[in-house]
Design an enzyme around this catalytic site. Structure first.
Site: not given
Ligand SMILES: *Cc1c(COP(=O)(O)O)cnc(C)c1O
Length: 840
Positions: A384, A685, A581, A689, A575-576
């Site tokens: 990952h 991911t 990032k 979304k 995101k984190r």
């Molecule tokens: C989808 C999701 C992530 C992943 O987000 P990235 O932008 O791909 O890092 C992290 N936290 C939550 C709560 C999510 O639903």
């Protein structure tokens, strides 16, 4: 295609889920009647008989529990039926081994999967209960950090929906990911006591506990002329399974998620108790139970703590033991590869490899080579990351103390492997050292990714670019040595949760246009392409987005007291928090806009009104990430309060980003920020979304952004920044951020404003570490991509001004991103890695 057939005669003992012989047990196990009356009756029954309260005296939590139990009751017959079938037909199944499952709330998901949504809503109304209040009562199980844990949750949803036999194995952390609060703009972590009021979704099975050993030493002994090894452990804990239903979407399937909880063994207690030391006995219990106490909140940078290794071994040892006892049973151990594939979700469960070898060789007395042949077929590994610091290693010292037999086994695996490498390449000591599972510096340790690569039947990356970089840059020697072992499976997300549940307005619009099939066959969204040209459809699509924004405003007001302005573009980065990032790039854009107004170079009235929404948790020990959170909040307080801005820029940072908040924010977004440095984000991911909810992406050529852009087309995606090869070239040439700072007036002004203390009451020291990091020490090259990012944001503004064209692009994003369904990911895993046929 994935619909199951119902057994012809559900009354016959042969098909009876319980398989029991008592005449009373021969009655079909059916749920309550599928009617509002039936639902009400069962609900009241649960309230009275399970909670022990009358409706008139029930608490919100009582009612929530009774409602959840009622939904469970409808799913129960299917669950038992699936378990019975799997016992009988012995299909090959997937055991997904993951230290994290970021599930999100269960109530709505299970109502959707069981088709009970309308009945339940009406039934609650008849009981005088607001079902929204029931929804709000559920505490989301936050048993994951971010993308990796959410991926596991999407995958088990898809497997159930596709009728693939699957058990998800993991850890039932008593405390999930911390609850984030802000005090003076700085992150403060609160424990996530998600179990305080209990969870109605779990089924504890203390009788199914597995004993897990630790410590001690190894010895050899003579077994009728054969010398064998055995492990003499120092201590044990009990792993108690908690089962959770994983219902497929409207297909009558229910798979199982089995999470392990640690408790002290009786023997362990007794031994100490007999020594007369009561306090020590209690301490021992606490020690054992610590193992599943808390989720480690590090995302991307594991700390290598002993308790973490204990957690990893604890859950995989329990899972393997459980699978062998309850599923393989008395069948020949040599048939194991026909019955299971253990998918390793990152390196966290990789200690399962030597564990299976230990069971086969030490306990089942297989020859080493036979055991290795079986083991190699039973595992596959998903990588990952590309960040070197995220590749887990365990010091030999620690591993040898905690799992001495496993260390011996790892050495043997490595010796055999390196012999093969020597046979092929001769005594190329450099290559041998590079490929050894054991690294010598800075201390002797085990490279878990190498162990997984040697053992796994397949190794996959999680987006095309990531898989290519894995092969070419991270593990090139292994790719050469194991031709065909490396493959790609691009990540996906479940459209049930992230479109249907999160965005009911859009879902209804889609269904009106193209029918219902898209939810299990997401490529059918392609049929929406022609609707992008239809003005009525565009208007309806725009109205759904506007309604989602209003709904988000309500949530943010109720949750955080935020007053959100209408008519703004919603620009979202959730995101984190991690330097790779590049939340800092987003901050620099905001500060640039702010500075251009306050310096008088730009009229506020000429700025496209935008609301910037951030959501991000930082690992508690990650100082730079926490500083960046502080800066975002500080910039927000200043910008939001400055009258010169005339309310045209707003920065909102709702704390505690989690799945529940994601489900509210993402459907409302206009612009999705996916701005990592190229070559650092494995897939992402969140990006999927957003696109599937009709946001346009501003993004680098990184991770799955590459595939999103290819699918939606350059006209419907705002690309900026260096490509991965350009990043490599600039890095190799010697990246000098100060040159970029000097060369760009806007960048200089933005950096200087932060450095001046404008966002820290004049105190220059507060954000100085961020500024000097960006200027002198930034591995993630924020300044190098700044000018390209600002130019892309100007293109965003221009595009947003043409509402009709923007909406058309947004529709095309939805229509062309069906590829990113996790159902497709699962099909790829099945075809390329697992070879598990769907059950009928
Ligand atoms: C989808 C999701 C992530 C992943 O987000 P990235 O932008 O791909 O890092 C992290 N936290 C939550 C709560 C999510 O639903």
């Amino acid at each position: 295609m994935y619909r199951r057939t119902v057994p012809e005669n559900p009354n016959s003992p042969a098909t009876h889920p319980l398989g029991a012989t008592h005449p009373l047990a021969l009655a079909p196990v059916t749920g309550p009647a599928s009617s509002v009356d039936g639902f009400v009756r069962q609900f009241l029954r649960n309230l009275n008989y399970e909670r022990g309260v009358p409706l008139s005296a029930s608490s919100v939590n009582d009612r929530y529990f009774a409602l959840a139990m009622t939904v469970r009751d409808y799913l129960m017959a299917r669950w038992l039926e699936d378990l019975r079938r799997q016992r009988e037909t012995k299909p090959k199944g997937v055991c997904y081994l993951s230290a994290e499952y970021l599930l999100g709330r269960q109530l709505d998901n299970n109502l959707l999967a069981s088709g009970l949504g309308e009945i339940a809503t009406e039934a609650m109304a008849q009981c005088g209960i607001d079902i929204d209040e029931m929804r709000a009562q559920e505490v989301e199980p936050g048993l994951g950090n971010g993308g990796l844990g959410r991926l596991a949750a999407c995958f088990i949803d898809s497997l159930a929906t596709m009728s693939v036999p699957n058990v998800g194995y993991g850890i039932r952390y008593e405390y999930g990911i911390f609850r984030q609060t802000f005090v003076d703009g700085q992150q403060v972590e609160q424990p996530d006591a998600w179990l305080t009021l209990g969870s109605p979704w779990e089924f504890p099975h203390p009788e199914g506990a597995r004993k897990v050993a630790f410590g001690g030493h190894t010895e050899t002994y003579d077994d009728g002329g054969v010398t064998r090894s055995r492990w003499v452990p120092g201590w044990h804990v009990q792993a108690v399974p908690y089962n959770y239903m994983v219902p497929g979407y409207l297909n009558g399937r229910v798979n199982t998620l089995r999470l392990w909880s640690a408790v002290a063994t009786d023997a362990f207690d007794l031994r100490i108790f007999n020594s007369g030391d009561y306090e020590e006995a209690v301490r021992a219990q606490t020690f054992a139970e610590n193992i599943s106490k808390v989720l480690y909140p590090e995302d991307s940078t594991p700390q290598g703590k002993e308790l973490r290794l204990q957690q990893q071994y604890f859950f995989v040892a329990a899972s393997i033991s459980d699978f062998l006892a309850t599923t393989l049973g008395d069948d020949d151990i040599a048939t194991l590869p026909d019955r299971v594939i253990f998918q390793l979700n990152d390196t966290h469960p990789v200690i399962a490899v030597p564990e299976l070898m230990r069971v086969l060789v030490d306990e089942r007395h297989l020859e080493w080579d036979a055991a290795w042949e079986i083991t190699k077929q039973c595992f596959a590994y998903t990588c990952h990351t590309l960040l070197p610091e995220a590749l887990e290693v365990w010091s030999v010292d620690l591993l040898g103390r905690l799992l001495p037999r496993h260390l011996e086994i790892i050495y043997r695996i490595n010796d055999d492997f390196l012999d093969e490498v020597r046979e092929r390449f001769g005594d190329d000591e450099m290559r041998i050292r590079n490929m050894s599972i054991i690294s010598e510096f800075p201390e002797r340790s085990v490279r878990m990714a190498y162990l997984a690569t040697v053992a796994g039947s397949k190794v996959n990356g999680v987006a095309e670019l990531h898989s290519q970089l894995l092969r070419d840059k991270v593990l090139p020697d292994f790719n050469e040595f194991f031709p065909g072992k490396f493959t790609n499976v691009t990540n996906g997300i479940t459209p049930r949760r992230f479109v249907r549940l999160a965005n009911p307005g859009l879902s209804e619009l889609i269904t009106e246009a193209i029918g219902t099939g898209w939810l299990t066959d997401l490529e059918r969204l392609r049929e929406l392409e022609s609707y992008a040209e239809n003005p009525d459809f565009r208007a309806a699509f725009g109205e759904v987005k506007a309604a989602n924004k209003r709904r988000l405003n309500e949530v943010l007001f109720e949750r955080d007291g935020f007053e959100v302005s209408d008519g703004h573009m919603l620009d979202v980065m959730v995101k984190r928090l991690h330097e790779y990032k590049r939340q800092m790039l987003k901050v620099l854009h905001i500060v640039t806009q702010y500075e251009s107004i306050t310096s008088g170079r730009v009229e506020a009235a000429d700025i496209q009104p935008r609301t910037f929404i951030f959501g991000a948790k930082a690992a508690p020990g990650y100082a730079m990430a926490k500083r960046i959170i502080h800066l975002v909040n500080a910039v927000g307080s200043v910008v939001n309060a400055d009258p010169r801005v005339e309310g045209r820029l707003k920065v909102l940072f709702p704390p505690n980003y989690n799945v529940t908040l994601a489900e509210r924010v993402i459907p409302a977004a206009d612009l999705s920020e996916q701005i990592s440095l190229a070559g650092k984000e494995a897939s992402g991911t969140g990006n999927m979304k957003f696109a599937l909810n009709g946001a346009l992406t501003i993004g680098t050529d990184d991770g799955a952004n590459v595939e999103i852009r290819e699918l939606v087309g350059d006209d419907n995606f705002f690309l900026f920044g260096m490509s991965e090869p350009q990043v490599e070239d600039l890095w190799a040439a010697g990246y000098k951020p100060a040159d970029f700072y000097q060369a760009d007036d806007n960048l200089r002004r933005a950096m200087d404003l932060i450095a001046s203390g404008a966002f820290s009451d004049g105190d220059k020291s507060v954000f100085e570490p961020i500024v000097s990091n960006l200027l002198y020490d930034d591995r993630f090259m924020v300044l190098a991509d700044y000018s390209s990012y600002i130019a892309a944001q100007a293109r965003v503004d221009a595009a947003y001004a043409d509402t009709d064209a923007w909406t058309r692009s947004a529709i095309l994003n939805v229509a062309r991103c069906g590829f990113f369904s996790s159902d497709r990911s699962m099909r790829d895993y099945i075809d390329r890695i697992w070879h598990t046929p769907p059950m009928l």
